[in-house]
Design an enzyme around this catalytic site. Structure first.
Site, PDB file in Angstrom:
ATOM      1  CB  CYS A  95      37.386  -4.071 -30.129  1.00  0.00           C
ATOM      2  SG  CYS A  95      38.615  -3.794 -28.580  1.00  0.00           S
ATOM      3  CG  ASP A 126      27.628  -8.231 -30.017  1.00  0.00           C
ATOM      4  OD1 ASP A 126      27.361  -7.918 -28.728  1.00  0.00           O
ATOM      5  OD2 ASP A 126      29.074  -8.136 -30.364  1.00  0.00           O
ATOM      6  CG  HIS A 145      33.492  -5.615 -30.325  1.00  0.00           C
ATOM      7  ND1 HIS A 145      34.317  -6.856 -29.826  1.00  0.00           N
ATOM      8  CD2 HIS A 145      33.829  -4.715 -29.442  1.00  0.00           C
ATOM      9  CE1 HIS A 145      35.048  -6.153 -28.482  1.00  0.00           C
ATOM     10  NE2 HIS A 145      34.833  -5.152 -28.409  1.00  0.00           N
ATOM     11  CE  LYS A 164      30.720  -3.762 -23.683  1.00  0.00           C
ATOM     12  NZ  LYS A 164      31.802  -2.809 -24.212  1.00  0.00           N
ATOM     13  CD  GLN A 214      28.341  -0.865 -26.993  1.00  0.00           C
ATOM     14  OE1 GLN A 214      27.626  -0.050 -26.585  1.00  0.00           O
ATOM     15  NE2 GLN A 214      29.573  -1.149 -26.524  1.00  0.00           N
TER      16      GLN A 214
HETATM   17  N1  PMP Z   1      30.344  -6.727 -28.873  1.00  0.00           N
HETATM   18  C1  PMP Z   1      30.091  -5.370 -28.559  1.00  0.00           C
HETATM   19  C2  PMP Z   1      29.348  -4.540 -29.599  1.00  0.00           C
HETATM   20  C3  PMP Z   1      30.712  -4.660 -27.880  1.00  0.00           C
HETATM   21  O1  PMP Z   1      30.819  -3.083 -27.958  1.00  0.00           O
HETATM   22  C4  PMP Z   1      31.705  -5.307 -26.794  1.00  0.00           C
HETATM   23  C5  PMP Z   1      32.478  -4.679 -25.670  1.00  0.00           C
HETATM   24  N2  PMP Z   1      33.232  -3.459 -26.375  1.00  0.00           N
HETATM   25  C6  PMP Z   1      31.890  -6.820 -27.024  1.00  0.00           C
HETATM   26  C7  PMP Z   1      31.275  -7.305 -28.011  1.00  0.00           C
HETATM   27  C8  PMP Z   1      32.714  -7.262 -26.043  1.00  0.00           C
HETATM   28  O2  PMP Z   1      32.165  -7.408 -24.799  1.00  0.00           O
HETATM   29  P1  PMP Z   1      32.934  -7.971 -23.492  1.00  0.00           P
HETATM   30  O3  PMP Z   1      34.425  -7.545 -23.653  1.00  0.00           O
HETATM   31  O4  PMP Z   1      32.290  -7.477 -22.099  1.00  0.00           O
HETATM   32  O5  PMP Z   1      33.074  -9.489 -23.482  1.00  0.00           O
END
Ligand code: PMP
Length: 408
Positions: free
Chosen positions: A365, A201, A124, A227, A204
């Site tokens: 993203c 990270d 991401h 999430k 997910q």
């Molecule tokens: N890493 C991953 C794998 C994600 O899916 C996301 C959110 N789509 C993020 C980081 C970022 O999370 P946040 O926007 O809640 O900071």
């Protein structure tokens, strides 16, 4: 264990019970953010209704009660991740802020020009851009583990990329764009054999199965409350105590100090050192309620339910002519990314919405991985504990409608 009682679960989610464009809402955008059960909504509301005050150092009753609830949430997260101590849990805004904190406070001071930070193609943007920024400031270089055609990381390339120059590995536990579950336990072993610390990270991963930071042996683990059936604006950084203890602060302000004078300020111990200012108090408390909720439902049961949904959706969508699934790794979690010959993902999303089916379309993203698969965007359906096979059927009907309209 027994299968989920999905009807009973759904009854706990007020937002799910509505019509969208004349159809019952089918919410399949859970990887972007998932819906909240009554228990979470109520925990946040109860904080404001019953005992809200600013936390820490308050002598009055409400402040003490609120502090106890806030610190209790930290202990819930500690047990949820099986961290050794509650001081290893830092409350932040979310995954993005957690990764930025580690980049600034742990990794940056280690770096010399020519050193390397290793990430993967599946990341991401929040696990790419902070590292690029650190590289710009230090002269370090970003190295990227390539991904194979089925969406799995190229593990031979990974091993070849680990070098004497590698200072840090930051990798997704589960990919938000393709759903690939990375073999992170093994990757951490490989990195640690070279004394390279590792951040996972987990944005997910935590909603879809049990996570044990001690078993994984990761050095840092980041996730977002929103999430995990929790509120927005709150998330977690787990950091090994000895690492957090040595880290410089990032933001300065109240609550992160031991003493302040104009001559010299002494910083608080972690986690307070990294929690400058008034935190998202009610949000953290509600995140604690979300943790209670998923644990009561059971992450093993959620994982099994979502795996069945994913198999069913993969089989049904995969059987449609003109539909191509991206990411077909054997180990996947809750995400189905696809493209269609005739229709752009944006059109797919719009037509599905007209039938009450909410999916995400775009680059998620994760632009580099889109580029890797030669698509500008995908349509992505992603599952949570409350989704049903009937909702997968609604998705498939919607996609069939797209084919009709676009002449498939
Ligand atoms: N890493 C991953 C794998 C994600 O899916 C996301 C959110 N789509 C993020 C980081 C970022 O999370 P946040 O926007 O809640 O900071």
């Amino acid at each position: 264990g027994p299968p989920l009682d999905v009807a009973a679960l759904r009854a706990q989610f007020p937002v799910l019970h509505q019509q969208v464009n004349g159809y019952p809402l089918v919410y399949l955008d859970n990887a972007a953010s998932c819906q909240k059960p009554e228990a979470v909504i109520e925990a946040e509301a109860a904080c404001y209704r019953e005992y809200y005050a600013n936390i820490h150092r308050g002598v009055h009753a409400l402040s003490q009660r609120c502090t106890t609830a806030f610190e209790g949430a930290r202990e819930k997260v500690q047990r949820f991740l099986n961290a050794e101590r509650d001081g290893e849990i830092v409350f932040l805004r979310g995954t993005t802020e957690a990764i930025n904190l580690v980049a600034h406070s742990y990794v940056e001071p280690l770096l010399q020009p020519g050193d390397e930070i290793l990430i993967s193609y599946l990341e991401h943007h929040s696990n790419i851009v902070p590292w690029q920024m650190v590289c710009e400031r230090t002269g370090a270089e970003l190295r990227v583990i390539p991904v194979q055609d089925n969406g799995e990381l190229d593990l031979e390339a990974f091993q070849a990329l680990l070098s004497d120059r590698t200072r840090f590995l930051s990798v997704g536990h589960v990919s938000n764009a393709l759903g690939t579950v990375n073999p992170v336990r093994w990757m951490i072993e490989q990195a640690h054999a070279r004394d390279i610390p590792v951040l996972l990270d987990g944005a997910q991963a935590v909603p879809h199965g049990p996570v044990d930071v001690r078993e994984l042996d990761c050095d840092f683990y980041a996730f977002s409350g929103h999430k995990l059936y929790g509120p927005t604006g709150v998330g977690v950084l787990y950091g090994r105590h000895d690492l957090l203890k040595g880290m410089r602060p990032w933001q300065g302000g109240g609550d992160m100090i031991r003493t302040v004078s104009f001559e010299k300020t002494l910083y608080a111990e972690p986690p307070a050192r990294f929690e400058a200012g008034t935190p998202n108090i009610a949000g953290a408390i509600a995140l604690g309620a979300a943790v209670d909720w998923v644990q009561a439902v059971g992450l093993e049961a959620i994982a099994a339910h979502e795996a069945r949904l994913l198999d069913y959706a993969t089989e049904r969508l995969g059987a449609l002519e003109g539909v191509r699934l991206l990411g077909t790794a054997p180990d996947k979690a809750a995400v189905l990314s696809f493209v269609m010959d005739e229709a752009h993902p944006h059109d797919i999303g719009t037509i599905l919405d007209q039938q009450g089916v909410a999916i995400r379309t775009g680059h998620h993203c994760a632009e580099p991985v889109m580029k890797r698969f030669n698509v500008p965007a995908t349509a992505r359906a992603s599952f949570a504990a409350y989704n049903t096979e009937a909702e997968v059927d609604a998705l498939v009907e919607g996609v069939e409608k797209v084919r009709e309209l676009f002449g498939g």
